[in-house]
Write an enzyme that holds these catalytic residues in place. Sequence first.
Site, PDB file in Angstrom:
ATOM      1  N   HIS A 145       0.802  -1.218   0.184  1.00 26.26           N
ATOM      2  CA  HIS A 145       0.108  -0.133  -0.102  1.00 26.26           C
ATOM      3  C   HIS A 145       0.690   1.304   0.120  1.00 26.26           C
ATOM      4  O   HIS A 145       1.931   1.248   0.490  1.00 26.26           O
ATOM      5  CB  HIS A 145      -0.800  -0.061   1.198  1.00 26.26           C
ATOM      6  CG  HIS A 145      -0.335  -0.291   2.706  1.00 26.26           C
ATOM      7  ND1 HIS A 145       0.051  -1.602   2.690  1.00 26.26           N
ATOM      8  CD2 HIS A 145      -0.140   0.464   3.429  1.00 26.26           C
ATOM      9  CE1 HIS A 145       0.640  -1.379   3.925  1.00 26.26           C
ATOM     10  NE2 HIS A 145       0.418  -0.173   4.618  1.00 26.26           N
ATOM     11  N   HIS A 202       1.163   5.173   0.851  1.00 24.94           N
ATOM     12  CA  HIS A 202       0.553   6.161   1.527  1.00 24.94           C
ATOM     13  C   HIS A 202       0.842   7.569   0.859  1.00 24.94           C
ATOM     14  O   HIS A 202       1.897   7.835   0.366  1.00 24.94           O
ATOM     15  CB  HIS A 202       1.351   6.452   3.151  1.00 24.94           C
ATOM     16  CG  HIS A 202       0.967   5.118   3.861  1.00 24.94           C
ATOM     17  ND1 HIS A 202       0.171   5.205   4.936  1.00 24.94           N
ATOM     18  CD2 HIS A 202       1.787   3.795   4.185  1.00 24.94           C
ATOM     19  CE1 HIS A 202       0.154   4.035   5.752  1.00 24.94           C
ATOM     20  NE2 HIS A 202       1.253   3.340   5.223  1.00 24.94           N
TER      21      HIS A 202
HETATM   22  P1  AMP Z   1       1.484   0.199   7.236  1.00 22.89           P
HETATM   23  O1  AMP Z   1       2.067   0.632   8.670  1.00 22.89           O
HETATM   24  O2  AMP Z   1       2.218   0.959   6.473  1.00 22.89           O
HETATM   25  O3  AMP Z   1       1.198  -1.348   7.151  1.00 22.89           O
HETATM   26  O4  AMP Z   1      -0.026   0.914   7.210  1.00 22.89           O
HETATM   27  C1  AMP Z   1      -1.106   0.375   7.427  1.00 22.89           C
HETATM   28  C2  AMP Z   1      -2.375   1.506   7.457  1.00 22.89           C
HETATM   29  O5  AMP Z   1      -3.480   1.043   7.188  1.00 22.89           O
HETATM   30  C3  AMP Z   1      -2.517   2.220   8.728  1.00 22.89           C
HETATM   31  O6  AMP Z   1      -2.174   3.790   8.261  1.00 22.89           O
HETATM   32  C4  AMP Z   1      -3.636   1.902   9.127  1.00 22.89           C
HETATM   33  O7  AMP Z   1      -4.354   2.993   9.686  1.00 22.89           O
HETATM   34  C5  AMP Z   1      -4.328   1.447   7.851  1.00 22.89           C
HETATM   35  N1  AMP Z   1      -5.452   0.665   8.052  1.00 22.89           N
HETATM   36  C6  AMP Z   1      -5.779  -0.387   8.961  1.00 22.89           C
HETATM   37  N2  AMP Z   1      -7.133  -0.994   8.656  1.00 22.89           N
HETATM   38  C7  AMP Z   1      -7.722  -0.099   7.970  1.00 22.89           C
HETATM   39  C8  AMP Z   1      -8.943  -0.353   7.484  1.00 22.89           C
HETATM   40  N3  AMP Z   1      -9.831  -0.962   7.876  1.00 22.89           N
HETATM   41  N4  AMP Z   1      -9.378   0.971   6.645  1.00 22.89           N
HETATM   42  C9  AMP Z   1      -8.568   1.813   6.196  1.00 22.89           C
HETATM   43  N5  AMP Z   1      -7.291   1.756   6.658  1.00 22.89           N
HETATM   44  C10 AMP Z   1      -6.773   0.925   7.491  1.00 22.89           C
END
Ligand code: AMP
Length: 142
Positions: free
Chosen positions: A101, A103
């Site tokens: 993903h 950001h």
């Molecule tokens: P990372 O630490 O780069 O893996 O980021 C994961 C991101 O996913 C974090 O910024 C979370 O806030 C986001 N996240 C986790 N669950 C959800 C969800 N159900 N909907 C939208 N974002 C999410």
Amino acid sequence: MSGDPTIFEQIIAGDIPARIVYETETVAAFLDANPLAPGHTLVVPKEPYERLDEMPGDVAADLWAAVQELAPRIEAAVDADATTVGVNNGEAAGQEVPHVHVHVVPRFEGDGGGPIHAVAGDRPDLSEDELDDIADSIESGE
Ligand code: AMP
């Protein structure tokens, strides 16, 4: 790419609610549930590749094209001055969801945040030889 569906696959499948803002055959984007700034968006391949190098080139191209298209749209939506774009590529880098993903974090003048340079730990003091070795290794892929 096996086992239980990732949380992002569940969002794409409509099994978990999310604010989806973009969708193509290969890529989706939705608002982050715990935003670092208003408009914080995650752009993902629909297939759950865990790390960047696992994505086929055409999917990576689609992903980047989506980021490029969305960044100005996101800035406009929240009247941001800029965006920080980044990937936590692996657990040691802070990746919590094992599904690639990107950001896209809107940034505002004086928002108190830092540049990408702020994400790593102490800066290393590398000799010319060490720099040469690292550069050679990256260049050769060995
Ligand atoms: P990372 O630490 O780069 O893996 O980021 C994961 C991101 O996913 C974090 O910024 C979370 O806030 C986001 N996240 C986790 N669950 C959800 C969800 N159900 N909907 C939208 N974002 C999410």
